[in-house]
Design a protein around this motif. Structure first.
Motif, PDB file in Angstrom:
ATOM      1  N   ARG A   3       1.245  -6.733   3.102  1.00 16.11           N
ATOM      2  CA  ARG A   3       0.488  -5.720   2.357  1.00 16.11           C
ATOM      3  C   ARG A   3       1.105  -5.417   1.011  1.00 16.11           C
ATOM      4  NH1 ARG A   3      -0.716   0.533   4.354  1.00 16.11           N
ATOM      5  NH2 ARG A   3      -1.750   1.211   2.423  1.00 16.11           N
ATOM      6  N   ALA A   4       2.432  -5.203   0.962  1.00 15.47           N
ATOM      7  CA  ALA A   4       3.071  -4.807  -0.295  1.00 15.47           C
ATOM      8  C   ALA A   4       4.544  -5.176  -0.291  1.00 15.47           C
ATOM      9  CB  ALA A   4       2.897  -3.309  -0.531  1.00 15.47           C
ATOM     10  N   ALA A   5       5.099  -5.276  -1.487  1.00 13.30           N
ATOM     11  CA  ALA A   5       6.541  -5.491  -1.692  1.00 13.30           C
ATOM     12  C   ALA A   5       6.947  -4.608  -2.866  1.00 13.30           C
ATOM     13  CB  ALA A   5       6.848  -6.955  -1.969  1.00 13.30           C
ATOM     14  N   ASN A   6       7.693  -3.554  -2.569  1.00 11.02           N
ATOM     15  CA  ASN A   6       8.010  -2.542  -3.577  1.00 11.02           C
ATOM     16  C   ASN A   6       9.494  -2.527  -3.907  1.00 11.02           C
ATOM     17  OD1 ASN A   6       5.267  -1.621  -3.388  1.00 11.02           O
ATOM     18  ND2 ASN A   6       5.832  -0.477  -1.538  1.00 11.02           N
ATOM     19  N   GLN A  55      11.223  -2.973  -0.492  1.00 11.57           N
ATOM     20  CA  GLN A  55      10.500  -2.521   0.700  1.00 11.57           C
ATOM     21  C   GLN A  55       9.308  -3.447   0.944  1.00 11.57           C
ATOM     22  OE1 GLN A  55       8.005   0.894   0.215  1.00 11.57           O
ATOM     23  NE2 GLN A  55       8.383   1.651   2.299  1.00 11.57           N
ATOM     24  N   VAL A  56       9.281  -4.060   2.111  1.00  9.40           N
ATOM     25  CA  VAL A  56       8.188  -4.953   2.491  1.00  9.40           C
ATOM     26  C   VAL A  56       7.356  -4.264   3.569  1.00  9.40           C
ATOM     27  CG1 VAL A  56       7.579  -7.184   3.487  1.00  9.40           C
ATOM     28  CG2 VAL A  56       9.498  -7.012   1.892  1.00  9.40           C
ATOM     29  N   SER A  84       3.870  -4.470   6.037  1.00 14.26           N
ATOM     30  CA  SER A  84       2.835  -5.317   6.627  1.00 14.26           C
ATOM     31  C   SER A  84       1.539  -4.526   6.772  1.00 14.26           C
ATOM     32  CB  SER A  84       3.285  -5.844   7.994  1.00 14.26           C
ATOM     33  OG  SER A  84       3.452  -4.758   8.896  1.00 14.26           O
ATOM     34  N   GLU A  91       1.420  -1.538   9.034  1.00 14.44           N
ATOM     35  CA  GLU A  91       2.271  -0.424   8.592  1.00 14.44           C
ATOM     36  C   GLU A  91       3.731  -0.529   9.047  1.00 14.44           C
ATOM     37  OE1 GLU A  91       1.261   1.608   6.369  1.00 14.44           O
ATOM     38  OE2 GLU A  91      -0.809   0.933   6.447  1.00 14.44           O
ATOM     39  N   GLU A 111       7.487  -1.313   8.195  1.00 17.06           N
ATOM     40  CA  GLU A 111       8.266  -1.341   6.960  1.00 17.06           C
ATOM     41  C   GLU A 111       9.616  -2.013   7.206  1.00 17.06           C
ATOM     42  OE1 GLU A 111       8.685   2.477   5.211  1.00 17.06           O
ATOM     43  OE2 GLU A 111       6.521   2.899   5.154  1.00 17.06           O
ATOM     44  N   GLU A 167       6.489 -10.429  -5.067  1.00 14.14           N
ATOM     45  CA  GLU A 167       5.266  -9.959  -5.726  1.00 14.14           C
ATOM     46  C   GLU A 167       4.223 -11.072  -5.796  1.00 14.14           C
ATOM     47  OE1 GLU A 167       6.716  -8.489  -9.434  1.00 14.14           O
ATOM     48  OE2 GLU A 167       7.103  -6.474  -8.656  1.00 14.14           O
ATOM     49  N   VAL A 220       2.645 -11.387  -2.400  1.00 12.05           N
ATOM     50  CA  VAL A 220       1.633 -10.350  -2.152  1.00 12.05           C
ATOM     51  C   VAL A 220       0.298 -10.752  -2.765  1.00 12.05           C
ATOM     52  CG1 VAL A 220       0.970  -7.961  -2.635  1.00 12.05           C
ATOM     53  CG2 VAL A 220       3.306  -8.490  -1.934  1.00 12.05           C
ATOM     54  N   ARG A 226      -3.225 -11.470  -0.648  1.00  7.32           N
ATOM     55  CA  ARG A 226      -4.519 -10.824  -0.901  1.00  7.32           C
ATOM     56  C   ARG A 226      -5.622 -11.860  -1.062  1.00  7.32           C
ATOM     57  NH1 ARG A 226      -2.298  -6.475  -5.414  1.00  7.32           N
ATOM     58  NH2 ARG A 226      -1.215  -5.080  -3.937  1.00  7.32           N
TER      59      ARG A 226
END
Length: 257
Positions: free
Chosen positions: A204-207, A221-222, A224, A227, A229, A246, A249, A253
């Protein structure tokens, strides 16, 4: 009295010139007639350039030399500029790697154990033939799956930071500890490698983030789709890891409907 001997004389009609053979008859030019030019003089006049032509040739030659020198100087300046830029970039990379390495070794509970563990992992990678072979031995992979990147780092767990390697492939994001860790099972202590696997289409995201207290502490922070983490830290190549995650990600998508 000797008789007189009359020598016969050749008349002009006989066609024989009475003068010696080596005599050349040179006639002076008639009045108002120009003398013929000397052959050598004629040749020199036809090949030697006049003053204006020589000046032009000298100007062209000088311009060519100056142009060549200018081009050479521009080339040297360009090479020196590129060299200086590469040295500067290499210096920044070396400084960043030095800081990250220090932070990497200080992330674990023991600096010495972390250093020895990293040396052992490096030896294993060489002995096994690279990260890709270790990746395929550690995880289940698809036939067409390929490893893209591998980063030495730590995974934050409830028991503390776990040293290992984060793998990014064309199908998944995966983490495996360098060494097996102990855990309790039915009252007994078992040992197993700590692993995390996130299929790429479930990412879902990589912050990226960092500590406000210690600037050297950097995290990724990865998250899925379900949810979960995962916090990764202590990267030797933090900026490269952020960029790769990034990009993962974005790819994730595109894989989702």
């Amino acid at each position: 009295m000797d008789p007189t001997v009359n020598q016969p004389q050749k008349s002009k009609s006989d066609g024989v010139d009475p003068r010696p053979d080596h005599t050349i008859d040179i006639k002076p030019p008639a009045a108002g007639e120009a003398a013929p030019p000397h052959p050598a003089s004629s040749d020199r006049q036809s090949t030697a350039p006049d003053a204006s032509t020589a000046s032009k040739m000298e100007t062209v030659s000088t311009t060519a030399v100056l142009s060549s020198a200018k081009n050479t100087m521009e080339t040297v300046k360009d090479v020196l500029w590129r060299w200086g830029k590469n040295v500067k970039e290499a210096s920044f990379v070396a400084q960043d790697l030095s800081k990250n390495t220090w932070q990497h070794l200080n992330t674990g509970p023991s600096f010495v154990e972390a250093a020895m563990g990293r040396i052992a992992q490096g030896t294993k990678v060489i002995a096994e033939g690279g990260y890709e072979k270790i990746f395929k031995q550690t995880f289940e992979v698809l036939p067409e799956e390929q490893l893209l990147q591998a980063y030495a780092c730590y995974l934050s767990t409830s028991a503390g930071p776990v040293m290992g390697v984060l793998y990014l492939s064309t199908s998944k994001i995966a983490f495996s500890s360098d060494n097996p860790l102990p855990y309790k099972a039915r009252g007994k202590t078992e040992w197993s490698f700590y692993k995390v696997v996130i299929p790429l289409d479930q990412l879902r995201a990589a912050n990226p983030s960092g500590s406000k207290v210690n600037v050297a502490e950097k995290y990724i922070q990865v998250i899925s789709l379900d949810e979960h983490e995962f916090w990764f830290m202590g990267f030797l190549y933090y900026d490269s890891a952020v960029k790769s995650l990034e990009e993962a990600v974005i790819t994730a998508r595109s894989l989702r409907p």
